[in-house]
Scaffold this active site. Structure first.
Site, PDB file in Angstrom:
ATOM      1  N   HIS A  26      -8.983 -28.282  -0.018  1.00  0.00           N
ATOM      2  CA  HIS A  26      -9.439 -28.244   1.378  1.00  0.00           C
ATOM      3  C   HIS A  26      -9.711 -29.641   1.925  1.00  0.00           C
ATOM      4  O   HIS A  26     -10.343 -29.781   2.966  1.00  0.00           O
ATOM      5  CB  HIS A  26     -10.674 -27.341   1.502  1.00  0.00           C
ATOM      6  CG  HIS A  26     -10.344 -25.886   1.360  1.00  0.00           C
ATOM      7  ND1 HIS A  26     -11.288 -24.901   1.232  1.00  0.00           N
ATOM      8  CD2 HIS A  26      -9.138 -25.242   1.336  1.00  0.00           C
ATOM      9  CE1 HIS A  26     -10.696 -23.721   1.127  1.00  0.00           C
ATOM     10  NE2 HIS A  26      -9.391 -23.902   1.181  1.00  0.00           N
ATOM     11  N   ARG A  70      -1.205 -24.173  -0.105  1.00  0.00           N
ATOM     12  CA  ARG A  70      -1.965 -22.927   0.025  1.00  0.00           C
ATOM     13  C   ARG A  70      -1.103 -21.711  -0.308  1.00  0.00           C
ATOM     14  O   ARG A  70      -1.577 -20.750  -0.921  1.00  0.00           O
ATOM     15  CB  ARG A  70      -2.500 -22.799   1.450  1.00  0.00           C
ATOM     16  CG  ARG A  70      -3.296 -21.529   1.654  1.00  0.00           C
ATOM     17  CD  ARG A  70      -4.094 -21.585   2.934  1.00  0.00           C
ATOM     18  NE  ARG A  70      -4.971 -20.441   3.053  1.00  0.00           N
ATOM     19  CZ  ARG A  70      -4.863 -19.513   4.006  1.00  0.00           C
ATOM     20  NH1 ARG A  70      -3.912 -19.604   4.925  1.00  0.00           N
ATOM     21  NH2 ARG A  70      -5.703 -18.509   4.035  1.00  0.00           N
ATOM     22  N   ASN A  96      -3.379 -13.626   4.728  1.00  0.00           N
ATOM     23  CA  ASN A  96      -2.070 -14.286   4.879  1.00  0.00           C
ATOM     24  C   ASN A  96      -1.484 -14.193   6.282  1.00  0.00           C
ATOM     25  O   ASN A  96      -0.825 -15.118   6.753  1.00  0.00           O
ATOM     26  CB  ASN A  96      -1.062 -13.674   3.894  1.00  0.00           C
ATOM     27  CG  ASN A  96      -1.454 -13.922   2.446  1.00  0.00           C
ATOM     28  OD1 ASN A  96      -2.187 -14.873   2.159  1.00  0.00           O
ATOM     29  ND2 ASN A  96      -0.987 -13.082   1.544  1.00  0.00           N
ATOM     30  N   HIS A 141      -2.022 -18.706  -2.956  1.00  0.00           N
ATOM     31  CA  HIS A 141      -2.040 -17.276  -2.610  1.00  0.00           C
ATOM     32  C   HIS A 141      -1.004 -16.497  -3.412  1.00  0.00           C
ATOM     33  O   HIS A 141      -1.198 -15.318  -3.696  1.00  0.00           O
ATOM     34  CB  HIS A 141      -1.824 -17.091  -1.105  1.00  0.00           C
ATOM     35  CG  HIS A 141      -3.067 -17.384  -0.317  1.00  0.00           C
ATOM     36  ND1 HIS A 141      -3.412 -16.715   0.831  1.00  0.00           N
ATOM     37  CD2 HIS A 141      -4.061 -18.276  -0.533  1.00  0.00           C
ATOM     38  CE1 HIS A 141      -4.573 -17.194   1.295  1.00  0.00           C
ATOM     39  NE2 HIS A 141      -4.967 -18.141   0.484  1.00  0.00           N
TER      40      HIS A 141
HETATM   41  C1  HEM Z   1     -12.182 -20.687  -3.237  1.00  0.00           C
HETATM   42  C2  HEM Z   1     -11.608 -19.806  -2.516  1.00  0.00           C
HETATM   43  C3  HEM Z   1     -10.894 -20.156  -1.240  1.00  0.00           C
HETATM   44  C4  HEM Z   1     -11.165 -19.645  -0.014  1.00  0.00           C
HETATM   45  C5  HEM Z   1     -12.235 -18.625   0.349  1.00  0.00           C
HETATM   46  C6  HEM Z   1     -10.236 -20.272   0.904  1.00  0.00           C
HETATM   47  C7  HEM Z   1     -10.179 -19.998   2.262  1.00  0.00           C
HETATM   48  C8  HEM Z   1      -9.350 -20.626   3.157  1.00  0.00           C
HETATM   49  C9  HEM Z   1      -9.314 -20.338   4.576  1.00  0.00           C
HETATM   50  C10 HEM Z   1     -10.170 -19.285   5.287  1.00  0.00           C
HETATM   51  C11 HEM Z   1      -8.385 -21.156   5.133  1.00  0.00           C
HETATM   52  C12 HEM Z   1      -7.998 -21.214   6.613  1.00  0.00           C
HETATM   53  C13 HEM Z   1      -6.916 -20.210   6.882  1.00  0.00           C
HETATM   54  C14 HEM Z   1      -6.587 -20.026   8.342  1.00  0.00           C
HETATM   55  O1  HEM Z   1      -7.322 -20.450   9.200  1.00  0.00           O
HETATM   56  O2  HEM Z   1      -5.547 -19.432   8.648  1.00  0.00           O
HETATM   57  C15 HEM Z   1      -7.853 -21.977   4.087  1.00  0.00           C
HETATM   58  C16 HEM Z   1      -6.927 -22.960   4.259  1.00  0.00           C
HETATM   59  C17 HEM Z   1      -6.386 -23.690   3.223  1.00  0.00           C
HETATM   60  N1  HEM Z   1      -6.599 -23.492   1.880  1.00  0.00           N
HETATM   61 FE1  HEM Z   1      -8.038 -22.373   1.044  1.00  0.00          FE
HETATM   62  N2  HEM Z   1      -9.434 -21.134   0.222  1.00  0.00           N
HETATM   63  C18 HEM Z   1      -9.790 -21.093  -1.102  1.00  0.00           C
HETATM   64  C19 HEM Z   1      -9.219 -21.787  -2.122  1.00  0.00           C
HETATM   65  C20 HEM Z   1      -8.105 -22.602  -1.995  1.00  0.00           C
HETATM   66  C21 HEM Z   1      -7.364 -23.166  -3.086  1.00  0.00           C
HETATM   67  C22 HEM Z   1      -7.679 -22.922  -4.571  1.00  0.00           C
HETATM   68  C23 HEM Z   1      -6.358 -23.893  -2.545  1.00  0.00           C
HETATM   69  C24 HEM Z   1      -5.258 -24.660  -3.226  1.00  0.00           C
HETATM   70  C25 HEM Z   1      -5.249 -25.019  -4.503  1.00  0.00           C
HETATM   71  C26 HEM Z   1      -6.485 -23.813  -1.106  1.00  0.00           C
HETATM   72  C27 HEM Z   1      -5.717 -24.473  -0.192  1.00  0.00           C
HETATM   73  C28 HEM Z   1      -5.853 -24.391   1.173  1.00  0.00           C
HETATM   74  C29 HEM Z   1      -5.141 -25.259   2.097  1.00  0.00           C
HETATM   75  C30 HEM Z   1      -4.272 -26.438   1.711  1.00  0.00           C
HETATM   76  C31 HEM Z   1      -5.459 -24.805   3.398  1.00  0.00           C
HETATM   77  C32 HEM Z   1      -4.902 -25.347   4.728  1.00  0.00           C
HETATM   78  C33 HEM Z   1      -3.566 -24.673   4.989  1.00  0.00           C
HETATM   79  C34 HEM Z   1      -2.851 -25.098   6.260  1.00  0.00           C
HETATM   80  O3  HEM Z   1      -3.248 -26.025   6.938  1.00  0.00           O
HETATM   81  O4  HEM Z   1      -1.837 -24.436   6.569  1.00  0.00           O
HETATM   82  N3  HEM Z   1      -7.545 -22.993  -0.805  1.00  0.00           N
HETATM   83  N4  HEM Z   1      -8.443 -21.623   2.889  1.00  0.00           N
END
Ligand code: HEM
Length: 320
Positions: A192, A65, A97, A69
């Site tokens: 995700h 992630r 972030n 970002h």
């Molecule tokens: C399409 C738009 C996207 C949105 C709106 C989005 C939104 C989010 C949100 C709200 C979270 C939770 C953050 C938290 O609770 O602190 C999250 C977690 C995550 N996102 Fe996304 N995301 C998007 C695209 C992506 C992309 C393109 C990737 C990687 C290529 C990605 C990888 C991840 C990962 C791996 C997590 C878990 C991180 C952890 O456990 O520390 N996301 N995302």
């Protein structure tokens, strides 16, 4: 055309071919950038990510992630790694972030080892690109070639990092602005399939959305109460309820069952243009893995700084 001219043109084409091929996959980046300057860099990064993931599996998701970002805010330039100072506000404390992106210590530890092996040679942006690839692979996902040669930003933008993407049209536009197709977007969202999210990021969905499986909504409501503002805002839930620690295609089956945790995830399977692809990925893990790898290579090529632009930071947290 004279034979000599044809031979000359053919020679030019052959000589240029690898660069042109590179231009498609990695822009101005190259696969051999550090082969002479720091031949062990890939091994050092892989070992660093492997030990972090062995200590805490979620860290693989967090590093992936972090790379997303970084790339989506002014390109893959390591800007997300810069700490705020009294005179500088970077991206770390931007809305999406703050208290959310994690794994900075892992990148610091890898950077220290890379510096010990090859001083002032490998950028933080490249370390992050390699680390994200290794993180996915260590969680059971695909691997791909990482094109290298990114330089580190001298600055970062908190305001650019604050953008929010809610609806499908906005998501398509947000990825399109970065040169990524709707297919890339749907494949990349498969990230995700791993990781955790805070209640504050999905509360609206589990209490207010109509296109959510009722059993799934009540399961998530058990640890994410409706009242906002308390300690529960930070309560974690797996994004993929089936296999949260494995990089597989379960994310897409979740979407088909209306079990997407984020509103933005469910937008990909809500009667719109991406429904067909979501179905394909849910039934074909190999197709998802191959598309994800290709899309990550394209994401990694978003507006890198190269050549004399930027710098190779010695400490990823501050400019030299
Ligand atoms: C399409 C738009 C996207 C949105 C709106 C989005 C939104 C989010 C949100 C709200 C979270 C939770 C953050 C938290 O609770 O602190 C999250 C977690 C995550 N996102 Fe996304 N995301 C998007 C695209 C992506 C992309 C393109 C990737 C990687 C290529 C990605 C990888 C991840 C990962 C791996 C997590 C878990 C991180 C952890 O456990 O520390 N996301 N995302």
């Amino acid at each position: 055309m004279a034979a000599a001219t044809v031979r000359c043109l053919l020679t030019i084409a052959v000589v240029l071919a690898p660069f042109l091929a590179g231009a498609t996959a990695g822009g101005p980046l190259s696969t051999s950038f550090y082969s002479k300057k720091c031949p062990n860099v890939q091994g050092i990064v892989r070992a660093g990510v492997a030990s972090a993931v062995a200590a805490e599996r979620r860290m693989g998701a967090s590093i992936l992630r972090m790379f997303f970002h970084d790339c989506f805010v002014n390109g893959c330039d390591g800007s997300i790694l810069l700490d705020d100072t009294s005179t500088f506000t970077g991206e770390k404390n931007a809305g999406p972030n703050a208290n959310s992106v994690r794994g900075f210590e892992v990148i610091d530890a890898i950077k220290a080892q890379v510096e010990a092996a090859c001083n002032a040679t490998v950028s933080c942006a490249d370390i992050l690109a390699l680390a994200a690839r290794d993180a996915v692979n260590l969680l059971g996902g695909p691997t791909w070639t990482v094109y290298l040669g990114r330089r580190d930003a001298l600055t970062a933008s908190q305001s650019d990092a604050n953008a929010k993407p809610p609806r499908l049209a906005t998501l398509v536009a947000m990825f399109g602005n970065k040169g990524l197709s709707p297919r890339d977007m749907t494949a990349l969202s498969g990230a995700h399939t791993v990781g955790q999210a805070r209640c504050a990021t999905f509360r609206d969905r589990i209490y207010n959305d109509a296109n959510i499986n009722a059993t799934f909504a009540s399961l998530r409501q058990q640890t994410c109460p409706q009242a906002a503002g308390g300690a529960s805002d930070a309560a974690l839930a797996p994004i993929d309820a089936q296999t949260p620690e494995a990089f597989d295609n379960a994310y897409y089956t979740n979407l088909m069952g209306k079990r997407g945790l984020f509103h933005s995830d469910q937008e990909l399977f809500n009667g719109g243009s991406q429904d067909v692809l979501v179905k394909k990925y849910s039934g074909n893990a190999g197709m998802f893995a191959a598309d994800f790898a290709k899309a990550m290579m394209r994401m990694g090529a978003i507006s890198p700084l190269t050549g004399a632009q930027g710098e190779v930071r010695l400490n990823c947290r501050k400019v030299n």
